[in-house]
Design an enzyme around this catalytic site. Sequence first.
Site, PDB file in Angstrom:
ATOM      1  N   THR A  86       0.826  -1.216   0.000  1.00  0.00           N
ATOM      2  CA  THR A  86       0.000   0.000   0.000  1.00  0.00           C
ATOM      3  C   THR A  86       0.856   1.260   0.000  1.00  0.00           C
ATOM      4  OG1 THR A  86      -1.536   1.257   1.392  1.00  0.00           O
ATOM      5  CG2 THR A  86      -0.103  -0.239   2.527  1.00  0.00           C
ATOM      6  N   ASP A  87       0.271   2.355  -0.453  1.00  0.00           N
ATOM      7  CA  ASP A  87       0.986   3.642  -0.403  1.00  0.00           C
ATOM      8  C   ASP A  87       1.111   4.167   1.029  1.00  0.00           C
ATOM      9  OD1 ASP A  87      -1.667   4.368   0.042  1.00  0.00           O
ATOM     10  OD2 ASP A  87      -1.755   5.868  -1.565  1.00  0.00           O
ATOM     11  N   GLU A  88       0.321   3.583   1.969  1.00  0.00           N
ATOM     12  CA  GLU A  88       0.340   4.105   3.348  1.00  0.00           C
ATOM     13  C   GLU A  88       1.681   3.879   4.037  1.00  0.00           C
ATOM     14  OE1 GLU A  88      -3.063   3.443   5.752  1.00  0.00           O
ATOM     15  OE2 GLU A  88      -4.449   3.575   4.081  1.00  0.00           O
TER      16      GLU A  88
ATOM     17  N   TYR B  66      -1.803  -0.352  11.062  1.00  0.00           N
ATOM     18  CA  TYR B  66      -1.959  -1.040   9.768  1.00  0.00           C
ATOM     19  C   TYR B  66      -0.749  -0.793   8.874  1.00  0.00           C
ATOM     20  CZ  TYR B  66      -3.320  -1.514   4.859  1.00  0.00           C
ATOM     21  OH  TYR B  66      -3.329  -1.817   3.521  1.00  0.00           O
TER      22      TYR B  66
ATOM     23  N   SER C  97       2.419  -2.403   9.987  1.00  0.00           N
ATOM     24  CA  SER C  97       2.488  -3.846   9.728  1.00  0.00           C
ATOM     25  C   SER C  97       2.753  -4.120   8.249  1.00  0.00           C
ATOM     26  CB  SER C  97       1.206  -4.545  10.198  1.00  0.00           C
ATOM     27  OG  SER C  97       0.103  -4.173   9.395  1.00  0.00           O
ATOM     28  N   LYS C  98       2.179  -3.310   7.365  1.00  0.00           N
ATOM     29  CA  LYS C  98       2.435  -3.494   5.926  1.00  0.00           C
ATOM     30  C   LYS C  98       3.883  -3.132   5.598  1.00  0.00           C
ATOM     31  CE  LYS C  98      -0.051  -4.497   2.978  1.00  0.00           C
ATOM     32  NZ  LYS C  98      -0.418  -5.826   2.425  1.00  0.00           N
TER      33      LYS C  98
ATOM     34  N   ASN D  48      -5.583   4.148  -2.763  1.00  0.00           N
ATOM     35  CA  ASN D  48      -6.932   3.685  -2.367  1.00  0.00           C
ATOM     36  C   ASN D  48      -7.700   3.106  -3.549  1.00  0.00           C
ATOM     37  OD1 ASN D  48      -6.190   5.654  -0.218  1.00  0.00           O
ATOM     38  ND2 ASN D  48      -8.245   5.132   0.517  1.00  0.00           N
TER      39      ASN D  48
ATOM     40  N   LEU E  55     -14.744   3.795   3.279  1.00  0.00           N
ATOM     41  CA  LEU E  55     -15.518   5.017   3.040  1.00  0.00           C
ATOM     42  C   LEU E  55     -16.608   4.892   1.962  1.00  0.00           C
ATOM     43  CD1 LEU E  55     -15.725   8.151   3.697  1.00  0.00           C
ATOM     44  CD2 LEU E  55     -14.353   8.457   1.646  1.00  0.00           C
TER      45      LEU E  55
ATOM     46  N   ASP F 201     -12.309  12.780  14.781  1.00  0.00           N
ATOM     47  CA  ASP F 201     -11.347  12.353  13.767  1.00  0.00           C
ATOM     48  C   ASP F 201     -10.739  10.998  14.118  1.00  0.00           C
ATOM     49  OD1 ASP F 201      -9.925  12.551  11.451  1.00  0.00           O
ATOM     50  OD2 ASP F 201      -8.760  14.327  12.041  1.00  0.00           O
TER      51      ASP F 201
HETATM   52  P1  NAD Z   1      -9.803  -7.111   2.253  1.00  0.00           P
HETATM   53  O1  NAD Z   1      -9.781  -6.840   3.715  1.00  0.00           O
HETATM   54  O2  NAD Z   1     -11.020  -6.793   1.464  1.00  0.00           O
HETATM   55  O3  NAD Z   1      -9.482  -8.665   2.007  1.00  0.00           O
HETATM   56  C1  NAD Z   1      -8.480  -9.351   2.701  1.00  0.00           C
HETATM   57  C2  NAD Z   1      -8.668 -10.839   2.451  1.00  0.00           C
HETATM   58  O4  NAD Z   1      -7.628 -11.530   3.174  1.00  0.00           O
HETATM   59  C3  NAD Z   1      -9.993 -11.387   2.972  1.00  0.00           C
HETATM   60  O5  NAD Z   1     -10.572 -12.224   2.004  1.00  0.00           O
HETATM   61  C4  NAD Z   1      -9.617 -12.160   4.215  1.00  0.00           C
HETATM   62  O6  NAD Z   1     -10.472 -13.258   4.481  1.00  0.00           O
HETATM   63  C5  NAD Z   1      -8.205 -12.623   3.859  1.00  0.00           C
HETATM   64  N1  NAD Z   1      -7.389 -12.906   5.054  1.00  0.00           N
HETATM   65  C6  NAD Z   1      -7.231 -12.117   6.147  1.00  0.00           C
HETATM   66  N2  NAD Z   1      -6.428 -12.723   7.044  1.00  0.00           N
HETATM   67  C7  NAD Z   1      -6.053 -13.909   6.484  1.00  0.00           C
HETATM   68  C8  NAD Z   1      -5.205 -14.979   6.917  1.00  0.00           C
HETATM   69  N3  NAD Z   1      -4.604 -14.958   8.108  1.00  0.00           N
HETATM   70  N4  NAD Z   1      -5.025 -16.029   6.082  1.00  0.00           N
HETATM   71  C9  NAD Z   1      -5.640 -16.074   4.873  1.00  0.00           C
HETATM   72  N5  NAD Z   1      -6.465 -15.094   4.430  1.00  0.00           N
HETATM   73  C10 NAD Z   1      -6.667 -14.032   5.224  1.00  0.00           C
HETATM   74  O7  NAD Z   1      -8.523  -6.370   1.681  1.00  0.00           O
HETATM   75  P2  NAD Z   1      -8.316  -5.634   0.272  1.00  0.00           P
HETATM   76  O8  NAD Z   1      -8.802  -4.239   0.384  1.00  0.00           O
HETATM   77  O9  NAD Z   1      -8.803  -6.513  -0.811  1.00  0.00           O
HETATM   78  O10 NAD Z   1      -6.715  -5.576   0.246  1.00  0.00           O
HETATM   79  C11 NAD Z   1      -5.963  -6.658  -0.304  1.00  0.00           C
HETATM   80  C12 NAD Z   1      -4.481  -6.317  -0.200  1.00  0.00           C
HETATM   81  O11 NAD Z   1      -4.207  -5.124  -0.916  1.00  0.00           O
HETATM   82  C13 NAD Z   1      -3.995  -6.079   1.236  1.00  0.00           C
HETATM   83  O12 NAD Z   1      -2.715  -6.630   1.364  1.00  0.00           O
HETATM   84  C14 NAD Z   1      -3.963  -4.562   1.360  1.00  0.00           C
HETATM   85  O13 NAD Z   1      -3.002  -4.163   2.304  1.00  0.00           O
HETATM   86  C15 NAD Z   1      -3.593  -4.169  -0.059  1.00  0.00           C
HETATM   87  N6  NAD Z   1      -4.051  -2.830  -0.492  1.00  0.00           N
HETATM   88  C16 NAD Z   1      -5.369  -2.477  -0.359  1.00  0.00           C
HETATM   89  C17 NAD Z   1      -5.794  -1.248  -0.853  1.00  0.00           C
HETATM   90  C18 NAD Z   1      -7.240  -0.807  -0.765  1.00  0.00           C
HETATM   91  O14 NAD Z   1      -7.536   0.355  -1.072  1.00  0.00           O
HETATM   92  N7  NAD Z   1      -8.167  -1.666  -0.378  1.00  0.00           N
HETATM   93  C19 NAD Z   1      -4.873  -0.382  -1.457  1.00  0.00           C
HETATM   94  C20 NAD Z   1      -3.545  -0.778  -1.552  1.00  0.00           C
HETATM   95  C21 NAD Z   1      -3.149  -2.016  -1.089  1.00  0.00           C
HETATM   96  O1  DAU Z   2      -4.130   4.052   0.547  1.00  0.00           O
HETATM   97  C1  DAU Z   2      -4.371   2.683   0.471  1.00  0.00           C
HETATM   98  C2  DAU Z   2      -5.206   2.243   1.652  1.00  0.00           C
HETATM   99  O2  DAU Z   2      -6.507   2.765   1.459  1.00  0.00           O
HETATM  100  C3  DAU Z   2      -5.238   0.735   1.837  1.00  0.00           C
HETATM  101  O3  DAU Z   2      -3.947   0.264   2.113  1.00  0.00           O
HETATM  102  C4  DAU Z   2      -6.200   0.342   2.965  1.00  0.00           C
HETATM  103  O4  DAU Z   2      -6.282  -1.071   3.046  1.00  0.00           O
HETATM  104  C5  DAU Z   2      -7.555   0.942   2.650  1.00  0.00           C
HETATM  105  O5  DAU Z   2      -8.450   0.643   3.710  1.00  0.00           O
HETATM  106  C6  DAU Z   2      -7.476   2.446   2.428  1.00  0.00           C
HETATM  107  O6  DAU Z   2      -7.184   3.138   3.684  1.00  0.00           O
HETATM  108  P1  DAU Z   2      -7.946   4.496   4.102  1.00  0.00           P
HETATM  109  O7  DAU Z   2      -7.869   4.626   5.553  1.00  0.00           O
HETATM  110  O8  DAU Z   2      -7.485   5.630   3.254  1.00  0.00           O
HETATM  111  O9  DAU Z   2      -9.434   4.110   3.601  1.00  0.00           O
HETATM  112  P2  DAU Z   2     -10.879   4.340   4.284  1.00  0.00           P
HETATM  113  O10 DAU Z   2     -11.898   3.970   3.271  1.00  0.00           O
HETATM  114  O11 DAU Z   2     -10.963   3.694   5.630  1.00  0.00           O
HETATM  115  O12 DAU Z   2     -10.930   5.913   4.514  1.00  0.00           O
HETATM  116  C7  DAU Z   2     -10.798   6.821   3.428  1.00  0.00           C
HETATM  117  C8  DAU Z   2     -10.833   8.228   4.001  1.00  0.00           C
HETATM  118  O13 DAU Z   2     -12.161   8.485   4.512  1.00  0.00           O
HETATM  119  C9  DAU Z   2      -9.894   8.431   5.176  1.00  0.00           C
HETATM  120  O14 DAU Z   2      -9.370   9.757   5.123  1.00  0.00           O
HETATM  121  C10 DAU Z   2     -10.791   8.286   6.406  1.00  0.00           C
HETATM  122  C11 DAU Z   2     -12.130   8.816   5.912  1.00  0.00           C
HETATM  123  N1  DAU Z   2     -13.325   8.169   6.525  1.00  0.00           N
HETATM  124  C12 DAU Z   2     -13.398   6.821   6.525  1.00  0.00           C
HETATM  125  C13 DAU Z   2     -14.486   6.171   7.095  1.00  0.00           C
HETATM  126  C14 DAU Z   2     -14.574   4.657   7.095  1.00  0.00           C
HETATM  127  C15 DAU Z   2     -14.347   8.957   7.065  1.00  0.00           C
HETATM  128  O15 DAU Z   2     -14.277  10.186   7.038  1.00  0.00           O
HETATM  129  N2  DAU Z   2     -15.410   8.327   7.613  1.00  0.00           N
HETATM  130  C16 DAU Z   2     -15.533   6.969   7.670  1.00  0.00           C
HETATM  131  O16 DAU Z   2     -16.534   6.443   8.206  1.00  0.00           O
END
Ligand code: NAD
Ligand code: DAU
Length: 350
Positions: free
Chosen positions: A131-133, A156, A159-160, A185, A196, A286
Amino acid sequence: MKNILITGGAGFIGCHVVKLFVEKYPNYHIINLDLLTYAGNLENLSAIEHSENYTFIKGDICDRGLIKEIFKKYAIEAVIHLAAESHVDRSITNPFEFANTNIMGTLTLLNQAKESWKNNFEDKLFYHISTDEVFGSLGDEGFFLEDTPYDPKSPYSASKASSDHFVRAYQNTYGLPAIITNCSNNYGPNQFPEKLIPLFINNIKNNKPLPVYGEGLNIRDWLFVEDHARAIDVVFHKGTIGDTYNIGGFNEWKNIDLIKVICKVMDTKLGREEGTSEKLITYVTDRAGHDMRYAIDSTKLKDNLGWEPSLQFEEGIEKTISWYLDNEAWLHNIVTGDYKDYYKKQYAAD
Ligand code: NAD
Ligand code: DAU
């Protein structure tokens, strides 16, 4: 047949990657390992679940015995590792779970890949999805580049970042062939409605308050999930071993502006008077340590491997909202937890 282990394939991004690979590459055997935590949903994969080149295994990436067995039984040649705990808010309340899954799980996979492949690293690949985080938070200017120093700020992202470091350590110390991508995201169909965009779509539909953290001024860089899956396909096939690539849409939105767009599209789609949904906006406390701005520079991926996002945001968000409105049963099952019954029915197990 090339045997590819995809972890986390029942999650949001994972299901799009699994579907793309199963459908596009009949000569690949895709083994999807997923623990089916609250975030994993096999309904996401119903379109391909009976495909001949697809196998689902319910299991934990931290289970060393299971991982060893999978590598041996299926002669795994490549790993695309997505499984993770992924929601920042949950990491604030339960950091240990994040350290366990994201760090120990990744280490378990890396170590088994090293052990299974050590006599022959040729044509092997450990592809880690990050992730970019990990880069921390930006001010008003600038972008995250591949060589931006790591500065994670939430449990989070810490850990990544740690898992990324382990991937590089295995590459450097043992010569494990690895690639990392760091993406911004994602949004689109099948995202768990705690994040979100799907949360707000669901709340608007049900006339519930829209909890905006702080003043809603934080900025995120949004990419349509199918474009991320396409980028993963490109990097998997054309990426340079040992390299890292940023993936993003050059599509920055202040949260409050994005939320207003969602409100407007929802009003139109639900036939409500313009301004109805905006009235649901509620400013709440926040997020602790809330990162202000993320913005990815994905020029390297474009210049070196030719990948670009295919969708403009307006089209992507419209498509996304339509998907959630057209898939009421999916949303209902998630919100009520009924999607867990799908696994029981499908596999006659718990
Ligand atoms: P998600 O939470 O929707 O899905 C995670 C999946 O991993 C689920 O199916 C869950 O059951 C499985 N999982 C969790 N713990 C496990 C374990 N111990 N063993 C096996 N499976 C397990 O996540 P996502 O949003 O699809 O993200 C997928 C990957 O991409 C992650 O590594 C995340 O850090 C990365 N990522 C996500 C975003 C985003 O915006 N969602 C952006 C950049 C990177
Ligand atoms: O940047 C990549 C990341 O984007 C991924 O690595 C993460 O897995 C993914 O969850 C996401 O993280 P964010 O924290 O940016 O996503 P989230 O959808 O939780 O929140 C987006 C923005 O919206 C953030 O600034 C927090 C805000 N927010 C979020 C929720 C859930 C709110 O204002 N209200 C809310 O209820």
